[in-house]
Scaffold this active site. Sequence first.
Site, short mmCIF file in Angstrom:
data_model
loop_
_atom_site.label_atom_id
_atom_site.label_comp_id
_atom_site.label_asym_id
_atom_site.label_seq_id
_atom_site.Cartn_x
_atom_site.Cartn_y
_atom_site.Cartn_z
N ASP A 1 -7.13 -1.57 3.75
CA ASP A 1 -6.41 -2.84 3.18
C ASP A 1 -6.45 -4.17 4.10
OD1 ASP A 1 -4.50 -0.79 1.77
OD2 ASP A 1 -3.78 -0.13 3.71
N ASP B 1 0.93 -1.19 0.06
CA ASP B 1 -0.11 -0.07 0.03
C ASP B 1 0.74 1.43 -0.06
OD1 ASP B 1 -2.54 1.61 0.39
OD2 ASP B 1 -1.55 1.83 2.36
N ASP C 1 -1.83 -0.55 6.06
CA ASP C 1 -1.91 -0.02 7.33
C ASP C 1 -3.39 0.50 7.61
OD1 ASP C 1 -1.90 2.29 5.90
OD2 ASP C 1 -1.64 3.57 7.61
#
Length: 774
Positions: A522, A318, A518
């Site tokens: 996600d 990410d 995080d």
Amino acid sequence: MDPADDRSFPRALADALGRLVFPTVALLLAAGGVAHFAARPELTELLWIAGTVLALLAMLVDIAVHLRRGEFGLDLIAALAMAGALGLGEYLAGIIIAVMFTGGEALESYAQRRARRELTALLGRVPRSAARYRDGAIEEVPLEALAVGDRVLVRHGEIVPADGTVSGGGAVLDESALTGEALPVHRRDGQAVMSGSVNSGDPFDLEVSERAEQSTYAGIIRMVRAAQLAKAPMARLADRFALAFLPLTLAIAGGAWLVSGDPTRALAVLVVATPCPLILAVPVAIIAGVSRCASRGVLVKGGVALETLARVRTVMLDKTGTVTGGSARLVDLKVRDDQDPAEILRLAAALDQGSQHVVAEALVAAAHERGLALETPAETRETPGAGISGRIGARRVAVGGWDFVTADLPVSRFQDEIGSWIRKEGTVSVLVAVEGDLVGAFILADEVRPEAGTVLRQLRAAGAERIVLATGDRADIAENVGSFLGVDRVIAGMRPADKIANVEAEKRAHGPVMMVGDGVNDAPALAAADVGVAMGARGGAASSEAADVVIVLDRLDRVATAIGIARRSRSIALQSVYAGMGLSVTAMIVAAFGYLTPVEGAILQEAIDVAVILNALRALGPSVRTRFGRARMPSGELESLEEEHRELMDVLDAINAAAERARRIPGSELLLELEALETMLNERLLPHEVKDDREVYARIRRGTADADALAGMSRTHMEIHRMVRSLQTMREAIGGEPSEIERYELQRLLHGLAAITRLHFAQEEEIYRSLEAG
């Protein structure tokens, strides 16, 4: 009961027994030994039978649970050996096997319980209640009690509990956990707000539009559970070996019994075949790896997660909060020619002390990094999401966005310059006015972590064949970060469901996938990946719950650290398995020919155990090459060096400001400013570079035994010294009023000095972090 927990009644019963069985069986073995030396053979047999039966019952429950899932492993060989020992009266052999097996199971259970216990501190941000208005008062109610149309108060720092709309004002929200956008967003009265967003501004009222269980956050949690159910379970390393070892054992034992007609030979084969290197050495090595990860700030939820971590081939990252820091930082500033950059930042930061806006917090942090003393603001008035005004000392100051600051200001050339300067993708701008005049502006952005480049190189060195950047952010911003890092693929504008689909596609095409993220958005992808890694320092409860691994420090390099530890632990476990199983097969053949009794076989197996366990314990520490083959930097020294760089940011600001003014201000003013800048460079920047080269670099070179280590970095020090000397020479060569050519060359030199110094700082921080001692 949630099937995602995989805790049916038999499983729960097996876990409860498992916590008691090992100490009980070990106690019965010892008590039987005491009875034996006390010449009480009947009591000895009774105690050893009880211990063996207890272990066997617990094992049968565990086998039943595994068979329901279509799995079987090394439990079956141990169960056959214990049952055979009981049937043939070899009670000592039976209880020795019971102690070995239950000891290995207890080790694994302990590691899993410890990981869950240490994780609980990360999960405190899950919204469980809301402050609802009722009859003119505020009451705390469970989320389940919220109904459509309710009005709730969302305080600063709280997570929005349900989808709704802003009521009676404005809101400043951090939606990075949901959308991947690191910078705050503003929502006006009547605009929609998603649950799971964080209120980063003043308290605001929310009118609920969806019940909590139907809101965005709850939908993501449902996707997490669905992804966990859909993910195929990974077989343990020991069980994969047991699949091949089981038929070999049965064939040798059966052959020995068939040829000799003596069932004791078959039992002796089963006893020495009990895969103790798998029962003990593999869990010891894997749990040692889990423990070592924990000491580096990485919580691994069990041995299977660590084993999977060692086999990843694709890493999906990410962007916001993972590759980048996840928060706004001051990256550039521009002030009017007659203003001092440090003073404008000081005034803006002093006023912003009265604001809870995340951008205000970033400016205050930047001022503290530069060592600026901040006065207490007075007469402050804040317009949420727009700006703040007030007095700093005797001066009236306004800080905020373009519309807020320029609304009542006359148009000027500097205002036009600022209007063009702040148009940069992926950034947020803040303007400053003093006494009704626009005096400066700041650019803030979510910067790539200083260790990101090193981490990606380490991931590739650790076996990652493919690195993918996946984000909900805009394509242009994502492509910019992706090209900077040199990833293999960039996927932008992704929703949680899109991330799951891409994880599954990468699995099919390229093998085991590790997802690192995080935010709440996600979490589904973390659950779907072969191994999910959550950056837990920012408090993403949903992602921490869904992940197999949680990084509790805000450091991306811990991902590469975890993979390195996992690969080494798995390698040590395999060494123990190959050596131990080879010795066991040799002993099986000897037992099949009648040269080992069951008790002798159990004792021999213990000797093999000691050897493989001692080898497995090497996973607790670093390798010899890591320990002695490279320089290490203590964490405290790393923090000190990074702090020195932050304290030198005002020097870079001064270089940039001088470069901006070099083409415009009168010659006399320019010469005075250059003289002051040279003093700053000679008293602060150059001594820092000399110290780095003569002390820090020298220590690193001694640690690597390479006299040429960091030669390129030392060359940059030389270039910075040369450019500072050139600046002095250029200033001294200017007579009265500098010519246009002199101004141009001066500006070019200053811009170059600022650029090379900023790049040099970034390179040093990346190198230092790669050398940090664990």
